[in-house]
Enzyme design. Sequence first.
Site, short mmCIF file in Angstrom:
data_model
loop_
_atom_site.label_atom_id
_atom_site.label_comp_id
_atom_site.label_asym_id
_atom_site.label_seq_id
_atom_site.Cartn_x
_atom_site.Cartn_y
_atom_site.Cartn_z
CB CYS A 34 -0.91 0.00 1.23
SG CYS A 34 0.02 -0.11 2.76
CG ASP A 36 -0.17 3.05 4.05
OD1 ASP A 36 -0.14 3.98 3.22
OD2 ASP A 36 -1.20 2.48 4.39
CB CYS A 61 -4.88 2.22 6.43
SG CYS A 61 -4.42 0.69 7.25
CB CYS A 105 -2.49 -2.72 8.48
SG CYS A 105 -3.44 -2.71 6.96
FE1 FES Z 1 -1.33 0.36 4.32
FE2 FES Z 1 -2.98 -0.56 6.11
S1 FES Z 1 -3.39 -0.25 4.04
S2 FES Z 1 -0.92 -0.07 6.39
#
Ligand code: FES
Length: 147
Positions: A34, A36, A61, A105
């Site tokens: 993602c 992140d 997220c 995540c």
């Molecule tokens: Fe990226 Fe949850 S979608 S950490």
Amino acid sequence: MLYSDKVMDHFMNPRNVGEIDDPSGVGTVGNVKCGDIMKVYLKIEDNSGVVEDAKFKTFGCGAAVATSSMATEMIKGKTIQEALEITNKTVMEALDGLPPIKVHCSCLAEEALHAALWDYATKRGIEITGLKPPVSDIGEHENVMAY
Ligand code: FES
């Protein structure tokens, strides 16, 4: 309801958001799925090896916020060896579960904690039994197979 009450609580009122001045260890990891990013700061008392404080910052997220909030709560007051027992699974259990699509995540929180412990060990020149070198991206780690 997709998320448990505990997940919603830690997402809406995250604990331990921020930075620690002069931290004992800092870990930053990313998630290839993602994009992140998670950064964890730890304050560790050298003589006792107890984690006195933990904070995090994330570009992630809601599930990443909730799992990091819970993980940093769980690690405080623990010895380093006890801290190693905090995994994405124990954090998810403490949050009464996550949807399968969000398991990665929780890996971000675990990996950032471990990366911060690794940073601490490297700076102090000590070896932490059972701790593996950090990954820069959790996609490199077998944990990501959990979802
Ligand atoms: Fe990226 Fe949850 S979608 S950490």
